[in-house]
Write an enzyme that holds these catalytic residues in place. Structure first.
Site, PDB file in Angstrom:
ATOM      1  N   SER A  22       0.821  -1.206   0.000  1.00 50.95           N
ATOM      2  CA  SER A  22       0.000   0.000   0.000  1.00 50.95           C
ATOM      3  C   SER A  22       0.860   1.263   0.000  1.00 50.95           C
ATOM      4  CB  SER A  22      -0.932  -0.004   1.219  1.00 50.95           C
ATOM      5  OG  SER A  22      -0.193  -0.227   2.403  1.00 50.95           O
ATOM      6  N   ASN A 109      -2.106  -2.528  13.203  1.00 53.65           N
ATOM      7  CA  ASN A 109      -3.567  -2.365  13.207  1.00 53.65           C
ATOM      8  C   ASN A 109      -4.003  -1.121  13.979  1.00 53.65           C
ATOM      9  OD1 ASN A 109      -3.331  -4.762  11.905  1.00 53.65           O
ATOM     10  ND2 ASN A 109      -4.263  -6.025  13.515  1.00 53.65           N
ATOM     11  N   THR A 154     -40.958  24.544 -10.070  1.00 50.94           N
ATOM     12  CA  THR A 154     -41.151  23.242  -9.431  1.00 50.94           C
ATOM     13  C   THR A 154     -41.457  22.289 -10.573  1.00 50.94           C
ATOM     14  OG1 THR A 154     -43.540  23.488  -9.125  1.00 50.94           O
ATOM     15  CG2 THR A 154     -42.140  24.278  -7.319  1.00 50.94           C
ATOM     16  N   HIS A 155     -41.021  21.060 -10.463  1.00 46.91           N
ATOM     17  CA  HIS A 155     -41.137  20.094 -11.572  1.00 46.91           C
ATOM     18  C   HIS A 155     -40.515  20.647 -12.851  1.00 46.91           C
ATOM     19  CE1 HIS A 155     -44.149  18.054  -9.005  1.00 46.91           C
ATOM     20  NE2 HIS A 155     -44.525  19.286  -8.719  1.00 46.91           N
ATOM     21  N   SER A 276     -16.006  24.052 -28.419  1.00 45.76           N
ATOM     22  CA  SER A 276     -16.088  22.810 -29.178  1.00 45.76           C
ATOM     23  C   SER A 276     -15.011  22.827 -30.251  1.00 45.76           C
ATOM     24  CB  SER A 276     -17.468  22.704 -29.826  1.00 45.76           C
ATOM     25  OG  SER A 276     -17.412  21.852 -30.959  1.00 45.76           O
ATOM     26  N   LYS A 282     -19.958  27.255 -30.113  1.00 48.52           N
ATOM     27  CA  LYS A 282     -20.307  26.632 -28.841  1.00 48.52           C
ATOM     28  C   LYS A 282     -19.638  27.278 -27.643  1.00 48.52           C
ATOM     29  CE  LYS A 282     -22.089  23.296 -27.961  1.00 48.52           C
ATOM     30  NZ  LYS A 282     -22.881  22.097 -27.988  1.00 48.52           N
ATOM     31  N   ASN A 284     -19.627  25.876 -23.886  1.00 48.57           N
ATOM     32  CA  ASN A 284     -20.070  24.785 -23.022  1.00 48.57           C
ATOM     33  C   ASN A 284     -19.681  25.060 -21.574  1.00 48.57           C
ATOM     34  OD1 ASN A 284     -21.027  23.432 -25.291  1.00 48.57           O
ATOM     35  ND2 ASN A 284     -19.108  22.328 -25.591  1.00 48.57           N
ATOM     36  N   GLU A 289     -20.538  20.205 -15.821  1.00 52.77           N
ATOM     37  CA  GLU A 289     -20.811  18.793 -16.118  1.00 52.77           C
ATOM     38  C   GLU A 289     -19.878  17.906 -15.296  1.00 52.77           C
ATOM     39  OE1 GLU A 289     -20.670  18.618 -20.414  1.00 52.77           O
ATOM     40  OE2 GLU A 289     -22.164  20.193 -20.527  1.00 52.77           O
ATOM     41  N   TYR A 316      -9.194  -6.712  12.796  1.00 55.94           N
ATOM     42  CA  TYR A 316      -8.652  -6.113  11.584  1.00 55.94           C
ATOM     43  C   TYR A 316      -8.664  -7.132  10.451  1.00 55.94           C
ATOM     44  CZ  TYR A 316      -5.504  -4.152   8.132  1.00 55.94           C
ATOM     45  OH  TYR A 316      -4.974  -3.693   6.950  1.00 55.94           O
ATOM     46  N   GLN A 321      -7.838  -1.903   4.211  1.00 51.78           N
ATOM     47  CA  GLN A 321      -6.865  -1.087   3.490  1.00 51.78           C
ATOM     48  C   GLN A 321      -7.540  -0.304   2.349  1.00 51.78           C
ATOM     49  OE1 GLN A 321      -2.668  -2.404   2.944  1.00 51.78           O
ATOM     50  NE2 GLN A 321      -3.258  -2.714   0.826  1.00 51.78           N
ATOM     51  N   LYS A 324      -8.344   3.894   2.343  1.00 50.26           N
ATOM     52  CA  LYS A 324      -7.528   5.074   2.032  1.00 50.26           C
ATOM     53  C   LYS A 324      -7.764   5.640   0.646  1.00 50.26           C
ATOM     54  CE  LYS A 324      -4.277   3.189   5.051  1.00 50.26           C
ATOM     55  NZ  LYS A 324      -5.172   2.041   4.973  1.00 50.26           N
TER      56      LYS A 324
HETATM   57  N1  ARG Z   1      -1.476  -1.185   5.028  1.00 50.41           N
HETATM   58  C1  ARG Z   1      -2.321  -1.657   6.039  1.00 50.41           C
HETATM   59  C2  ARG Z   1      -3.654  -0.925   5.990  1.00 50.41           C
HETATM   60  O1  ARG Z   1      -3.740   0.062   5.350  1.00 50.41           O
HETATM   61  C3  ARG Z   1      -1.697  -1.442   7.363  1.00 50.41           C
HETATM   62  C4  ARG Z   1      -2.154  -2.388   8.415  1.00 50.41           C
HETATM   63  C5  ARG Z   1      -1.622  -3.721   8.120  1.00 50.41           C
HETATM   64  N2  ARG Z   1      -1.932  -4.608   9.178  1.00 50.41           N
HETATM   65  C6  ARG Z   1      -1.813  -5.930   9.013  1.00 50.41           C
HETATM   66  N3  ARG Z   1      -2.096  -6.668  10.046  1.00 50.41           N
HETATM   67  N4  ARG Z   1      -1.456  -6.452   7.880  1.00 50.41           N
HETATM   68  O2  ARG Z   1      -4.651  -1.340   6.549  1.00 50.41           O
END
Ligand code: ARG
Length: 456
Positions: A22, A109, A154-155, A276, A282, A284, A289, A316, A321, A324
């Site tokens: 990651s 974790n 409205t509508h 365009s 045009k 736009n 959008e 966990y 993961q 993120k």
């Molecule tokens: N990269 C992991 C995450 O984002 C970190 C935690 C990893 N923990 C584990 N027990 N493998 O969740």
């Protein structure tokens, strides 16, 4: 070198690493990871695990690693699967074996949950600033158009006249709720998981209250098992982002419609319009959008992550993961959308003549019913009578105001000469002065309340 190689006789497969690693995205957490580690080193001193000297050595190493990240000289190694591994690997390189004491009682974790909460708290702060900017742009434009009248719908059908300020401010209040939601999500985010260990809690005498406070959290988490798998804060933030972009999308849709030449109510500034490659005429509104399209993406980030959460057993799981990239993407996207929307609103050209031209008398049919109601006719009957007036005007191909009084009186004898005063759009909006209404008088009060919120 990975953090967990001891029990394996073979290194992990390259394809597995490409899937599992990651670092490509969680590198963004380096400052929070290091801040968490510094606080944890101090907690380990209080717990009697590290001597103050050892902690100072470790903290100096962590600060060195931070500086390397800050000035882009931190060299990632092939075994750095995530930010936690990378920082610990570099720490041990810098300070030697004592660096290996830092992870005592800690797990990635509780570490990653802490890092991501810290990061999220800061990111929410930045989003709040962008939201306030857009609110200011709306308030400033509204202030210039308290008396400008436009058709309200409205509508998507012409309904009643409203003021431009009232239309713009309706989005101010949506954003105000977005801000509120964000503040709420922040409260639930400001809970510190550090010290929860892998799942069962810490065997060390860690003062979790002090640790949480030293990192700027409100309090420590209550249950170590919950702490390492709780990503409600991510879902909360993803929802706040998704709804906020839904609001942007709705504002964008209004802008798209009102700037269409068939309406011509507003024009987007050249800097926020696109052309365009084929059709020279045009103009736009691509940015609008994109506001609309990106809302779909942000809703996807929310539903995708909820789907990832729903089947997880206790504790966990690596599925977590997925939190993120989803949140990074939603926040990055809003950080690109909001400044463009603020500037588009700030530079919006309002065309009052085109709005006035679209104010057809049917928009005053409700006022006509109100007129009869003021004369004592129950509103339901007044509504019916005006329906008949509209129908009769249609039959004779006349505007409502051109219908002879005799025709009106044939429908209801309460009509008299003073009905002429109803055909006045400014008068129509001016009457709607009850709290929250479109009347300039009420909008001025609304603006004052909006201004007060902006002032904090
Ligand atoms: N990269 C992991 C995450 O984002 C970190 C935690 C990893 N923990 C584990 N027990 N493998 O969740």
């Amino acid at each position: 070198m990975s953090l967990w190689g001891g029990r394996f006789s073979e290194p992990s497969d390259a394809d597995l690493r490409r899937l599992n690693d990651s670092i490509g995205f969680d590198r963004a957490l380096y400052a929070e990871d290091i801040a968490g580690s510094i606080a944890y080193a101090q907690a380990l001193v209080s717990a009697g695990v590290l001597t103050p000297d050892e902690a100072n050595t470790i903290i100096a190493g962590l600060e060195q690693a931070l500086a390397e990240f800050d000035n882009d000289t931190f060299a990632l190694m092939p075994g750095d699967e995530d930010i936690h591994t990378a920082v610990e690997r570099r720490l041990i390189e810098l300070v030697g074996a004592v660096g290996g004491k830092l992870h005592t009682g800690r797990s990635r974790n509780d570490q990653v949950a802490t890092d991501f909460r810290l990061w999220s708290l800061r990111a929410a702060e930045r989003l709040l600033d962008d939201l306030r900017q857009l609110q200011s742009a709306l308030v400033e434009m509204a202030e210039r158009h308290i008396d400008t009248v436009m058709p309200g719908y409205t509508h998507m059908q012409p309904a009643q006249p409203i003021t431009v300020a009232h239309w713009l401010l309706s989005f101010f209040w949506m954003l105000e709720r977005d801000i509120d939601r964000l503040a709420n999500a922040r409260e639930r985010t400001a809970v510190c998981p550090l010290g929860a260990g892998a799942l069962a809690g810490s065997p060390l005498a860690i003062d979790r209250q002090a640790l949480a406070e030293s990192l700027g959290f409100d309090r420590p988490s209550e249950n170590s098992l919950d702490a390492v798998s709780d990503r409600d804060f991510v879902a909360d933030l993803l929802y706040a982002c998704a709804l906020c972009s839904t609001h942007l999308s709705r504002l964008a849709e209004d802008i798209l419609i009102y700037s269409n030449p068939a309406f011509g109510f507003i024009s987007l500034d050249d800097r926020y319009s696109t052309g365009s490659s084929l059709m020279p005429q045009k103009r736009n509104a691509d940015p609008m959008e994109l506001m609309r399209g990106k809302a779909g993406r942000l809703i996807g980030n929310l539903t995708g992550f909820l789907a990832a959460l729903k089947g997880l057993p206790s504790g966990y799981n690596k599925d977590l993961q997925e939190d993120k990239e989803a949140l990074f993407d939603s926040l990055d996207t809003l950080a690109r959308l909001l400044p463009v929307m603020s500037a588009s609103i700030g530079s919006l050209k309002i065309n009052p003549e085109n709005m006035a031209a679209a104010l057809t008398e049917d928009l005053l049919a409700t006022d006509l019913a109100d007129y009869l109601a003021r004369k004592g006719l129950p509103f339901r009957q007044a509504h019916h009578a005006v329906g008949a007036v509209v129908r009769r005007a249609g039959e004779l191909s006349l505007a409502l105001s051109a219908l002879p009084l005799s025709e009106l009186q044939a429908i209801n004898p309460l009509f008299s000469d003073d009905v002429a005063a109803v055909y006045d759009f400014a008068q129509s909006v001016a009457q709607r002065r009850a709290y929250g209404g479109t009347a300039p008088e009420a909008v001025r009060e609304q603006l004052a309340r909006a201004r007060q919120l902006l002032a904090g």
